[in-house]
Design a protein around this motif. Structure first.
Motif, mmCIF file in Angstrom:
data_model
loop_
_atom_site.group_PDB
_atom_site.id
_atom_site.type_symbol
_atom_site.label_atom_id
_atom_site.label_comp_id
_atom_site.label_asym_id
_atom_site.label_seq_id
_atom_site.Cartn_x
_atom_site.Cartn_y
_atom_site.Cartn_z
ATOM 1 N N GLU A 62 0.830 -1.244 -0.103
ATOM 2 C CA GLU A 62 -0.005 -0.125 0.071
ATOM 3 C C GLU A 62 0.710 1.310 -0.094
ATOM 4 O O GLU A 62 0.610 2.292 -0.701
ATOM 5 C CB GLU A 62 -0.951 0.016 1.310
ATOM 6 N N SER A 104 -2.749 2.377 -7.531
ATOM 7 C CA SER A 104 -3.446 1.675 -6.614
ATOM 8 C C SER A 104 -2.780 0.555 -6.144
ATOM 9 O O SER A 104 -1.990 -0.157 -7.083
ATOM 10 C CB SER A 104 -5.040 1.185 -7.281
ATOM 11 N N PRO A 105 -3.132 0.202 -5.042
ATOM 12 C CA PRO A 105 -2.316 -1.134 -4.389
ATOM 13 C C PRO A 105 -2.778 -2.320 -5.350
ATOM 14 O O PRO A 105 -2.012 -3.212 -5.413
ATOM 15 C CB PRO A 105 -3.086 -1.296 -3.073
ATOM 16 N N HIS A 106 -3.868 -2.573 -5.773
ATOM 17 C CA HIS A 106 -4.314 -3.603 -6.699
ATOM 18 C C HIS A 106 -3.575 -3.417 -8.143
ATOM 19 O O HIS A 106 -3.026 -4.518 -8.225
ATOM 20 C CB HIS A 106 -5.963 -3.413 -6.880
ATOM 21 N N TYR A 107 -3.230 -2.525 -8.520
ATOM 22 C CA TYR A 107 -2.579 -2.289 -9.842
ATOM 23 C C TYR A 107 -1.194 -2.566 -9.532
ATOM 24 O O TYR A 107 -0.682 -3.533 -10.388
ATOM 25 C CB TYR A 107 -2.513 -0.763 -10.328
ATOM 26 N N ALA A 158 0.036 -4.701 -7.287
ATOM 27 C CA ALA A 158 0.114 -6.250 -6.978
ATOM 28 C C ALA A 158 0.068 -6.762 -8.458
ATOM 29 O O ALA A 158 0.492 -7.905 -8.514
ATOM 30 C CB ALA A 158 -1.247 -6.476 -6.283
ATOM 31 N N MET A 159 -0.818 -6.600 -9.353
ATOM 32 C CA MET A 159 -0.911 -7.194 -10.666
ATOM 33 C C MET A 159 0.606 -6.850 -11.257
ATOM 34 O O MET A 159 0.978 -7.931 -11.998
ATOM 35 C CB MET A 159 -2.033 -6.521 -11.352
ATOM 36 N N LYS A 178 2.916 -9.526 -9.834
ATOM 37 C CA LYS A 178 2.649 -10.972 -10.360
ATOM 38 C C LYS A 178 2.885 -11.022 -11.600
ATOM 39 O O LYS A 178 2.676 -12.113 -12.298
ATOM 40 C CB LYS A 178 1.107 -11.327 -10.087
#
Length: 109
Positions: free
Chosen positions: A65, A74-77, A79-80, A83
């Motif tokens: 974060e 964003s944290p989600h982006y 993380a993507m 990965k």
């Protein structure tokens, strides 16, 4: 005009636009000389690949974060990206490198 705004902590920090549009703005402002980007000598250690992003972040005890916030994504982006589902290029790669204190990643290595 094609402008990308990079946010940090919810506030606009950088505006990124194509080089030719930047030159046109300079000319419109009365600057007749072509601006040449200044290149700094990097003394920070280079990172071999963006694929090492997660390990580097964890070795520096930075939360996903916090790194995402400092890079303006964003944290989600993030993380993507970690990965390998998305590729960080240009301004995002530079923001991640700056936040982690590493040189490189300008070309999405």
């Amino acid at each position: 005009m094609n402008v990308q705004v990079i946010m940090r902590e919810g506030q606009p920090e950088y505006a990124v636009l194509p080089w030719l549009e930047y030159q046109a703005l300079l000319q419109a402002a009365g600057n007749r000389r072509e601006a040449v980007p200044q290149v700094k000598n990097e003394t920070r250690p280079a990172l071999a690949s963006l694929s090492e992003l997660s390990a580097l972040r964890q070795s520096r005890a930075i939360s996903l974060e916090d790194l995402a916030r400092s890079a303006g994504i964003s944290p989600h982006y993030l993380a993507m990206i970690e990965k390998g589902e998305r590729v960080a290029e240009g301004p995002i790669a530079r923001a991640l490198a700056q936040s982690l204190g590493v040189a490189g990643w300008e070309d999405g290595q």
